[in-house]
Each structure stands twice: as structure tokens, then as C-alpha cells.
Scaffold this motif. Structure first.
Motif, short mmCIF file in Angstrom:
data_model
loop_
_atom_site.label_atom_id
_atom_site.label_comp_id
_atom_site.label_asym_id
_atom_site.label_seq_id
_atom_site.Cartn_x
_atom_site.Cartn_y
_atom_site.Cartn_z
N ARG A 5 15.93 28.24 44.06
CA ARG A 5 16.80 27.13 43.68
C ARG A 5 16.52 26.64 42.26
NH1 ARG A 5 16.27 21.29 45.69
NH2 ARG A 5 14.29 22.08 46.42
N GLY A 6 15.25 26.70 41.85
CA GLY A 6 14.89 26.22 40.53
C GLY A 6 15.62 26.94 39.42
N ALA A 7 15.83 28.24 39.59
CA ALA A 7 16.53 29.01 38.55
C ALA A 7 18.00 28.62 38.50
CB ALA A 7 16.39 30.50 38.83
N ALA A 8 18.62 28.39 39.64
CA ALA A 8 20.03 28.00 39.67
C ALA A 8 20.22 26.60 39.10
CB ALA A 8 20.57 28.08 41.10
N GLU A 9 19.32 25.67 39.46
CA GLU A 9 19.44 24.30 38.95
C GLU A 9 19.22 24.25 37.44
OE1 GLU A 9 18.10 21.92 43.02
OE2 GLU A 9 16.67 22.15 41.39
N ALA A 10 18.26 25.04 36.94
CA ALA A 10 18.02 25.06 35.50
C ALA A 10 19.26 25.56 34.76
CB ALA A 10 16.82 25.95 35.19
N GLN A 11 19.90 26.61 35.28
CA GLN A 11 21.10 27.12 34.63
C GLN A 11 22.24 26.10 34.68
OE1 GLN A 11 21.51 31.75 35.05
NE2 GLN A 11 20.54 30.97 36.91
N ALA A 12 22.35 25.38 35.80
CA ALA A 12 23.38 24.35 35.89
C ALA A 12 23.18 23.28 34.82
CB ALA A 12 23.36 23.71 37.28
N MET A 13 21.93 23.03 34.46
CA MET A 13 21.62 22.05 33.42
C MET A 13 21.61 22.66 32.03
SD MET A 13 21.31 18.99 34.64
CE MET A 13 20.47 18.21 33.26
N GLY A 14 21.93 23.95 31.93
CA GLY A 14 21.96 24.60 30.63
C GLY A 14 20.59 24.76 29.99
N VAL A 15 19.55 24.85 30.82
CA VAL A 15 18.18 24.95 30.32
C VAL A 15 17.71 26.40 30.39
CG1 VAL A 15 15.79 24.20 30.70
CG2 VAL A 15 17.67 22.60 31.08
N PRO A 16 17.11 26.93 29.34
CA PRO A 16 16.58 28.29 29.40
C PRO A 16 15.58 28.43 30.54
CG PRO A 16 16.48 27.44 27.16
CD PRO A 16 16.86 26.29 28.03
N VAL A 17 15.68 29.52 31.28
CA VAL A 17 14.79 29.74 32.42
C VAL A 17 14.08 31.07 32.26
CG1 VAL A 17 16.69 30.68 33.82
CG2 VAL A 17 14.63 29.84 34.95
N VAL A 18 12.79 31.07 32.56
CA VAL A 18 11.98 32.28 32.58
C VAL A 18 11.52 32.47 34.02
CG1 VAL A 18 9.95 33.47 31.68
CG2 VAL A 18 11.23 31.89 30.20
N ALA A 19 11.92 33.59 34.62
CA ALA A 19 11.66 33.80 36.04
C ALA A 19 11.05 35.17 36.29
CB ALA A 19 12.96 33.67 36.85
N ALA A 20 10.27 35.26 37.37
CA ALA A 20 9.73 36.54 37.80
C ALA A 20 10.86 37.44 38.28
CB ALA A 20 8.70 36.33 38.91
N ALA A 21 10.82 38.70 37.86
CA ALA A 21 11.93 39.62 38.14
C ALA A 21 11.79 40.29 39.49
CB ALA A 21 12.01 40.66 37.03
N HIS A 22 11.69 39.47 40.53
CA HIS A 22 11.74 40.01 41.89
C HIS A 22 12.38 38.97 42.79
CE1 HIS A 22 7.39 38.44 42.92
NE2 HIS A 22 8.11 37.54 42.27
N GLY A 23 12.86 39.44 43.96
CA GLY A 23 13.54 38.53 44.85
C GLY A 23 14.89 38.11 44.29
N ALA A 24 15.40 36.99 44.78
CA ALA A 24 16.75 36.55 44.41
C ALA A 24 16.91 36.11 42.97
CB ALA A 24 17.20 35.45 45.36
N PRO A 25 15.89 35.58 42.27
CA PRO A 25 16.12 35.24 40.87
C PRO A 25 16.63 36.41 40.03
CG PRO A 25 14.14 34.15 41.62
CD PRO A 25 14.59 35.05 42.74
N ALA A 26 16.32 37.63 40.45
CA ALA A 26 16.86 38.79 39.74
C ALA A 26 18.38 38.89 39.92
CB ALA A 26 16.19 40.07 40.25
N GLU A 27 18.92 38.24 40.98
CA GLU A 27 20.37 38.14 41.16
C GLU A 27 20.92 36.93 40.42
OE1 GLU A 27 21.48 37.95 45.34
OE2 GLU A 27 19.63 38.97 45.88
N THR A 28 20.11 35.90 40.30
CA THR A 28 20.56 34.61 39.80
C THR A 28 20.62 34.55 38.29
OG1 THR A 28 19.49 33.62 41.74
CG2 THR A 28 20.17 32.13 40.01
N VAL A 29 19.58 35.07 37.64
CA VAL A 29 19.44 34.97 36.19
C VAL A 29 19.96 36.24 35.53
CG1 VAL A 29 17.80 34.68 34.29
CG2 VAL A 29 17.42 33.47 36.46
N LEU A 30 20.80 36.10 34.52
CA LEU A 30 21.30 37.25 33.76
C LEU A 30 20.36 37.53 32.59
CD1 LEU A 30 25.18 36.88 33.41
CD2 LEU A 30 23.92 38.64 34.65
N ALA A 31 19.86 38.77 32.53
CA ALA A 31 18.96 39.15 31.45
C ALA A 31 19.03 40.66 31.26
CB ALA A 31 17.53 38.72 31.78
N PRO A 32 18.78 41.13 30.04
CA PRO A 32 18.71 42.58 29.82
C PRO A 32 17.62 43.19 30.73
CG PRO A 32 18.80 41.40 27.73
CD PRO A 32 18.59 40.37 28.82
#
Length: 392
Positions: free
Chosen positions: A292-319
Motif C-alpha cells: 500500500r505504501g508504494a501506491a499511496e506515495a504515487q498518489a501523492m506524487g512522491v518518488p518511491v524506491v521499492a524492493a523489486a519483488h512481490g506486488a510493488p513490481a506491479e505497482t511501480v513503473l521502472a526500467p
């Protein structure tokens, strides 16, 4: 306008407690949506800070020993729950955690009501008894997975669930998590509470204090950065894990970070906390079922750095999944303090123009993919379809 299919019907949700957390947040949000649809929303739990908000939304809360894992108490709960289902004319039961789900499963079968389960966590099975205990979340007449990652995990652990499983991502309240809705006064109040100077760059990890959320990993990564302007805020309730909190304090001292680490406990105003942050971090060392933290950060327009496993890999767009110009954050190798430090350094190095552009992309992604209304509408529609076809 025609009445909602659930209007006048009683929907019961059961979960251990109503404190801070994604399971609790979603239960409250769905209850509020049920009330708006003209249904009666009944929630059973052992209580907590969320009860007042639940009742303010027009839902009803009943104290119930739903957190128990004692087999005898769980068995007694079946009879209590079945009696309540009949007495309150409950149309559908929704269990949101394993222990109460076992009692709910038996009570639903006894009373002939449909059971919905939500798999909101990744429960791994180290033994046959543990796999059996976990399997209750795959036994609902309808199984909601909060991400494609969670759905795949259910299938790998408990077999193909076929049409019984549906993916409904957890929702973010886009009106609450809106940069335009957060006043400078709210941000200033938090910065003052955290003793953050005017030049401090806040790196925020908003999650309960538990080892797998990666607080220790973040401290190690910050020590590598050598950025004296960075202030780390570990915003989360220890939930009784006082020893872990003490370990983090000791680690911060060992790393020379004591003066630049804050552990304020539960922070109620998460939107303002995100607005105060230069970067939000989701460094979980175990895969997040949703994050949820990654989705809420994006909703607030805040840069997010997340571990690339689990659902954040679906949530956050990154190369490499997208061009660099489309990114909404950074995905880094899990459990790797050097990779996490590198991601944080890149996020902190953005110019104001780059940050503004990333923030717009992130907000758009949250609005289109993770809105609260989309989640509650999909959940109520799933309830309606299940009840429409129920003939037991």
C-alpha cells in the motif's frame, strides 16, 4: 436510479482487530461503501483505533474474539458466529484473516451462507499442517487476491482456484491522498514534530515496525549515502515489538545516524507525512502482497524506491519494464543495501523539474489503477454476483 443489488442486505466482515494496517483499512473502506449502497455493514473484531471511523461511516461494530488462534476458542466461535448470522439475517460473510476465517468457514457452511475470503498476505507453508492452516484463505466461495502476485502464490500453494479467484487491487483514497488537499500547515506540523530543519530531506518508511518491512536495511543504505541532509522517518506502530524498536535505535547509533533517525510511532496523517517527504521507501525484505505504501506515495506524487519483488513490481513503473521517461519510481534488488542506496541517491538527485514530471506520472498511475472507488465498486460487484448465483 435503481437500487443497488445489495441494498437492504446485511454483509458481515470479520477480522482480528481494527488497528492500523492494510487489512483493517480495506475493511473500513468496504463497510463505508456498503452503507452508501444502502446495505447494512456489520464488522466483527476485537476492536481498535479504527472502530470510531467505522461507526462514523454508518457501519456497525460488534466485539468478537476474532484474533484467537486457540483451537477450542475457534471452535466455540463457530457456534457464536452461526447464531449471529441467523439472528442478524446476514446474507454474506467475508473473512479477512486466517484464524477467524476457519470459524467463518464452518459457520457459513452451517447456515448456508456464501463465504468470501481475501488473501491479503503471503503466507508460506513450511510444513503440511501450516499449508492446511493457510489453505482456509483459498476455501471461500469467492477468493479475492489483492494483486496478481498474491493470486499466483495462492495457485502455487493450494492449486488452481479457477473462476473462484478474482484480483482486486487494494484501493487508495484519492481524495485524501491528493497533494492539492494537504495544507502547508499540516506538513509544517509534522516537520516540527520530527524536528526536521528547513533543509532536511526526509526519507519516509511508513510501515509497522516489524523486521521484514526492512527498517534495518534502510538504515544501512542511508549510512552508505553519506548525506547529512537526509532525515530518516520510520513511521509505524511497533505493535508490541519493543525489542525490535530498541534494536533499530541501537543500530542507528552504531551507524552514526542517531541524530538523523526518527521513530514517531503511528502517524495518523500519512498524506501529510508523504507530502513532507523527499522520497518514500518500501524496502521489504519479504515480498509484499500489495504494498500500500508504494501506491499511496504515487498518489501523492512522491518518488518511491521499492524492493523489486512481490506486488510493488506491479505497482511501480521502472526500467526495464518501461522507458526511463515513464518511470514512477525505482525498483531495486531486494535485501541489497547497496542497491537501495543507489536508488535513493538517484531519487534524491532529481531536479525540481524532473521530480515534478515524475510526480505527475505517478499520480496518474495511482488514479487509473489504484483508486478507492475502483476497489470498493469491484468488491461490491463481486458480492452481488456471488449472491445472485447462490442457491444453497
Amino acid at each position: 436510479m435503481s437500487a443497488h443489488p445489495l441494498a437492504g442486505r446485511t454483509i458481515l466482515q470479520i477480522l482480528p482487530a481494527l488497528d492500523a494496517g492494510g487489512v483493517e483499512r480495506t475493511a473500513i473502506d468496504v463497510a463505508a461503501a456498503l452503507v452508501r449502497a444502502g446495505a447494512r455493514a456489520l464488522v466483527l473484531s476485537e476492536g481498535g483505533r479504527g472502530v470510531a471511523e467505522l461507526e462514523a461511516a454508518g457501519a456497525e461494530h460488534r466485539p468478537f474474539p476474532a484474533a484467537t488462534k486457540n483451537p477450542l476458542q475457534m471452535a466455540r466461535n463457530v457456534g457464536r458466529l452461526a447464531a449471529l448470522i441467523e439472528a442478524e439475517a446476514v446474507a454474506l460473510v467475508h473473512a479477512r484473516s486466517r484464524a477467524p476465517a476457519w470459524s467463518a468457514l464452518a459457520a457459513a457452511r452451517r447456515t448456508g451462507r456464501p463465504l468470501v475470503t481475501t488473501a491479503a498476505g503471503i503466507h508460506r507453508s513450511g510444513s503440511a499442517p501450516k499449508r492446511f492452516y493457510n489453505s482456509v484463505m483459498a476455501r471461500g466461495d469467492l477468493v479475492i487476491a489483492n494483486s496478481a502476485f498474491t493470486a499466483a502464490h495462492l495457485a502455487s500453494e493450494h492449486g488452481d482456484l479457477g473462476a473462484r479467484v478474482t484480483v482486486i487491487p487494494r484501493g487508495v483514497d484519492l481524495a485524501r491522498f491528493d497533494p492539492a488537499a494537504v495544507t502547508p500547515e499540516r506538513v509544517a506540523a509534522l516537520r516540527a514534530a520530527w524536528d526536521a530543519g528547513p533543509d532536511a530531506r526526509i526519507v519516509l518508511l511508513a510501515a509497522r515496525l516489524t523486521r521484514w518491512k526492512g527498517q534495518s536495511l534502510l538504515l544501512k543504505a542511508i549510512a552508505r549515502l553519506n548525506r547529512p541532509d537526509v532525515l530518516v522517518v520510520l513511521a509505524g506502530d511497533p505493535q508490541g515489538r519493543d525489542r525490535y524498536r530498541e534494536e533499530l535505535q541501537s543500530e542507528a547509533e552504531t551507524l552514526g545516524l542517531s541524530a538523523r533517525v526518527r521513530m514517531p510511532g503511528h502517524v495518523a496523517d500519512v498524506p501529510a507525512a508523504l507530502a513532507a517527504a523527499a522520497v518514500a521507501v518500501v524496502p521489504s525484505i519479504e515480498p509484499e502482497a500489495f504494498g500500500r505504501g508504494a501506491a499511496e506515495a504515487q498518489a501523492m506524487g512522491v518518488p518511491v524506491v521499492a524492493a523489486a519483488h512481490g506486488a510493488p513490481a506491479e505497482t511501480v513503473l521502472a526500467p526495464p519494464a518501461c522507458p526511463d521517461g515513464d518511470r514512477t519510481g525505482w525498483l531495486v534488488h531486494p535485501g541489497d543495501e547497496a542497491a537501495l542506496a543507489e536508488g535513493l541517491a538517484a531519487a534524491l538527485a532529481m531536479s525540481a523539474t524532473e521530480r515534478e514530471a515524475l510526480g505527475r506520472r505517478a499520480r496518474t498511475r495511482a488514479v487509473t489503477r489504484f483508486g478507492l472507488d475502483a476497489m470498493t465498486d469491484a468488491t461490491l460487484d463481486a458480492y452481488s454476483r456471488l449472491l445472485a448465483g447462490w442457491n444453497r
